[in-house]
Design a protein around this motif. Structure first.
Motif, PDB file in Angstrom:
ATOM      1  N   THR A   1       0.590   5.333  -6.896  1.00  0.00           N
ATOM      2  CA  THR A   1       0.187   6.633  -6.362  1.00  0.00           C
ATOM      3  C   THR A   1       0.648   7.704  -7.352  1.00  0.00           C
ATOM      4  O   THR A   1       1.765   7.656  -7.868  1.00  0.00           O
TER       5      THR A   1
ATOM      6  N   CYS B   1       5.569   3.079   1.344  1.00  0.00           N
ATOM      7  CA  CYS B   1       4.957   1.820   0.891  1.00  0.00           C
ATOM      8  C   CYS B   1       5.121   0.797   2.010  1.00  0.00           C
ATOM      9  O   CYS B   1       6.249   0.521   2.444  1.00  0.00           O
TER      10      CYS B   1
ATOM     11  N   VAL C   1       0.843  -1.181   0.000  1.00  0.00           N
ATOM     12  CA  VAL C   1       0.000   0.000   0.000  1.00  0.00           C
ATOM     13  C   VAL C   1       0.886   1.240   0.000  1.00  0.00           C
ATOM     14  O   VAL C   1       1.665   1.438   0.935  1.00  0.00           O
ATOM     15  N   GLU C   2       0.742   2.038  -1.064  1.00  0.00           N
ATOM     16  CA  GLU C   2       1.533   3.256  -1.192  1.00  0.00           C
ATOM     17  C   GLU C   2       0.755   4.461  -0.678  1.00  0.00           C
ATOM     18  O   GLU C   2      -0.484   4.466  -0.697  1.00  0.00           O
ATOM     19  N   SER C   3       1.478   5.485  -0.292  1.00  0.00           N
ATOM     20  CA  SER C   3       0.873   6.754   0.105  1.00  0.00           C
ATOM     21  C   SER C   3       1.883   7.861  -0.116  1.00  0.00           C
ATOM     22  O   SER C   3       3.090   7.595  -0.270  1.00  0.00           O
ATOM     23  N   GLY C   4       1.383   9.094  -0.145  1.00  0.00           N
ATOM     24  CA  GLY C   4       2.268  10.240  -0.212  1.00  0.00           C
ATOM     25  C   GLY C   4       2.294  10.978  -1.530  1.00  0.00           C
ATOM     26  O   GLY C   4       2.951  12.018  -1.644  1.00  0.00           O
TER      27      GLY C   4
END
Length: 123
Positions: free
Chosen positions: A117, A22, A5-8
């Motif tokens: 993302t 991640c 799961v990626e973010s940012g």
């Protein structure tokens, strides 16, 4: 089942910075390489940066000196610090991991991709 799961991601002006994260989760025995790839519209997916479990890193030529990859092995997490961003850095950034996973009584090798993302750098 293992997932990344990626973010940012987000929108930033040229010259700005972003930090991507991640996290890998699931029945993970160990993680070898973790890295980031990106894909701009109409282009092939390309390597941004990759890190081995021991911390050896490799970068794509276009990001060398501007981006830094790091890992927190205890948290199954990889980061990408992106500085001095350029409009040509725009694209979907994907996390990738080469894992060993537990399935019943066996351990097997698996390569996993995140969902991506979006990073948009405006001029």
């Amino acid at each position: 089942q293992v997932q990344l799961v990626e973010s940012g991601g987000g929108l930033v002006q040229a010259g700005g910075s972003l930090r991507l994260s991640c996290v890998a989760s699931g029945r993970i025995f160990s993680i070898n390489n973790m890295g980031w790839y990106r894909q701009a519209p109409g282009n092939q997916r390309e390597l941004v940066a990759v890190s081995t479990r021991g911390g050896t890193t490799n970068y794509g030529d276009s990001v060398q000196g501007r981006f830094t990859i790091s890992r927190d092995n205890a948290r199954n997490t990889v980061y990408l610090q992106m500085n001095s961003l350029k409009p040509e850095d725009t694209g979907v950034y994907y996390c990738n991991a080469a894992l060993r996973v537990v399935s019943g009584t066996t351990i097997s090798d698996l390569e996993v991709w995140g969902q991506g993302t979006l990073v948009t750098v405006s001029s």
